[in-house]
Design a protein around this motif. Structure first.
Motif, short mmCIF file in Angstrom:
data_model
loop_
_atom_site.label_atom_id
_atom_site.label_comp_id
_atom_site.label_asym_id
_atom_site.label_seq_id
_atom_site.Cartn_x
_atom_site.Cartn_y
_atom_site.Cartn_z
N SER A 50 -11.20 0.89 -8.85
CA SER A 50 -10.75 0.73 -7.46
C SER A 50 -9.23 0.64 -7.41
O SER A 50 -8.55 0.75 -8.43
CB SER A 50 -11.39 -0.51 -6.84
OG SER A 50 -11.04 -0.62 -5.47
N TYR A 51 -8.70 0.40 -6.21
CA TYR A 51 -7.26 0.30 -6.02
C TYR A 51 -6.99 -0.47 -4.73
O TYR A 51 -7.89 -0.74 -3.93
CB TYR A 51 -6.60 1.69 -5.98
CG TYR A 51 -7.17 2.60 -4.92
CD1 TYR A 51 -6.64 2.64 -3.63
CD2 TYR A 51 -8.24 3.45 -5.21
CE1 TYR A 51 -7.15 3.48 -2.65
CE2 TYR A 51 -8.75 4.30 -4.24
CZ TYR A 51 -8.21 4.31 -2.97
OH TYR A 51 -8.72 5.14 -2.01
N PRO A 55 -9.74 0.15 -0.66
CA PRO A 55 -9.84 1.57 -0.28
C PRO A 55 -10.50 1.73 1.10
O PRO A 55 -11.49 1.06 1.41
CB PRO A 55 -10.70 2.18 -1.40
CG PRO A 55 -10.58 1.23 -2.54
CD PRO A 55 -10.42 -0.12 -1.96
N SER A 85 -1.99 2.24 7.00
CA SER A 85 -1.80 2.06 5.54
C SER A 85 -0.74 3.00 5.02
O SER A 85 -0.40 4.02 5.64
CB SER A 85 -3.11 2.30 4.79
OG SER A 85 -3.54 3.64 4.97
N ILE A 98 -4.12 -0.82 -1.30
CA ILE A 98 -3.16 -0.04 -0.50
C ILE A 98 -2.34 -1.00 0.35
O ILE A 98 -2.84 -2.05 0.82
CB ILE A 98 -3.88 0.99 0.40
CG1 ILE A 98 -4.92 0.29 1.30
CG2 ILE A 98 -4.53 2.07 -0.44
CD1 ILE A 98 -5.61 1.21 2.30
N LYS A 148 -1.21 3.95 -4.00
CA LYS A 148 -2.43 3.33 -4.51
C LYS A 148 -2.07 2.47 -5.72
O LYS A 148 -1.53 2.96 -6.71
CB LYS A 148 -3.44 4.41 -4.92
CG LYS A 148 -3.93 5.25 -3.76
CD LYS A 148 -4.94 6.29 -4.22
CE LYS A 148 -5.43 7.13 -3.05
NZ LYS A 148 -6.42 8.16 -3.47
#
Length: 351
Positions: free
Chosen positions: A331-332, A254, A220, A334, A224
């Motif tokens: 949240s996010y 995540p 990753s 990646i 973010k």
């Protein structure tokens, strides 16, 4: 007889300025009642305590009101005769009293302070007051008009300044040349599977073939992507493995949790989470080594309540491949690439 009585009276009362005194005015037998009259302004005292009277002062004794039996005792029968000198001295006394007494009524000056004009009647004062109020109102109106003109001029100047500021373009956002938007970060489970190189960590290379043939593992980026933003980045396929050239790019949640949205470089087919692969609607297309993939993720959720992912190959147009990416507020997402063969390499391009 009357004069002798007056002399006896003056002698009994101790008046040295009078030639005689009267000791009793009553003609009836028996003891007499003495009554001292109140002195008037004509009487004056000498240094020995006695009173010295002129002709006017003597007559002033008889002008006062006698008390008790002294009234009418001046004459035993009928009205009394006025002695010589008494009437003459009484007249100036009356005249003196009348001249010192002001019988005319006083007229109060009810004009306002500062009004020295002879015409101080109420109508004139009211007219002057109304005129002063009119003058004050007119002056206040002129002051208000001046203030309004000044405010209008200030507003016009501010509007001109605002228009000038709007015409000035904002300064361009300066980015340091050669900096990538993120660097590669392998997870702890696969930290020995990848080699991160470059001055900014922009190169990632797969070390050796993965133990499970037919599988790829992800690495990753550090960026973010949260709700409300639009994110763009470009990756370059530097090299593909000769034995296992399979390679994928896309996004993860995540810690590499769902959601998963991936695209393969062999046919540009797509996959959602654990679903099977779906063919590209426009047909298969291969991404070879040296190609640059431009990726854009829109997390604003303006058109639909999900994030969208689209990409373009080299100088080609963008293609929307996913429109159902959930982005929780806390949240996010990646960016990820997945590789399985030894020697595969991907680079994050600088902005």
């Amino acid at each position: 007889k009357f004069v002798s009585a007056m002399q006896r009276y003056a002698t009994s009362h101790g008046d040295p300025g009078t030639s005689g005194a009267v000791s009793s005015w009553s003609t009836s037998p028996g003891p007499t009642t003495k009554s001292r009259l109140a002195p008037v302004s004509g009487d004056r005292r000498d240094s020995t305590g006695g009173s010295t009277s002129t002709g006017v002062g003597l007559s002033s004794r008889y002008v006062g009101s006698p008390t008790g039996s002294n009234v009418g005792a001046l004459s035993p029968s009928g009205p009394s005769r006025t002695p010589k000198g008494v009437l003459a001295s009484r007249r100036p006394m009356v005249a003196l009293n009348q001249s010192s007494r002001n019988t005319s009524p006083q007229v109060l000056d009810r004009r306002p302070l500062g009004d020295t004009s002879p015409s101080g009647d109420p109508l004139s004062r009211m007219a002057a007051l109304l005129q002063a109020q009119d003058d004050g109102s007119a002056q206040q109106l002129r002051d208000n008009q001046t203030l309004a003109s000044a405010l209008q001029s200030a507003v016009a100047e501010l509007q001109g300044l605002r228009s000038q500021l709007q015409e000035i373009p904002p300064p361009p956002v300066k980015h340091r040349p050669g900096l990538p938007p993120f660097y590669w970060v392998p997870s702890q489970d696969y930290i020995k599977e990848f080699d991160v190189q470059g001055g900014y960590g922009e190169f990632v290379t797969k070390k050796g073939d993965f133990e499970d043939e037919g599988w790829v593992i992800p690495v990753s980026g550090s960026m973010k992507m949260v709700l409300g933003g639009i994110y763009r980045y470009s990756i370059k396929i530097v090299r593909k493995s000769m034995n296992r050239p399979q390679l994928q790019f896309g996004i993860h949640g995540p810690a590499h949790q769902k959601p998963w949205r991936l695209i393969t470089t062999s046919r540009c087919s797509t996959s959602r989470d654990d679903e099977p692969w779906h063919d590209r609607p426009q047909g298969d297309r291969s991404v070879d080594a040296g190609s640059i993939i431009h990726v854009q993720i829109d997390c604003t959720c303006r058109r639909i309540p999900f994030a969208t992912l689209e990409y373009a190959l080299d100088d080609g147009p963008y293609e929307i491949v996913f429109q159902d990416i959930p982005v929780p507020p806390a949240s996010y997402l990646i960016p990820v690439v997945s590789m399985g063969g030894d020697g595969s390499c991907v680079q994050v391009m600088p902005i």
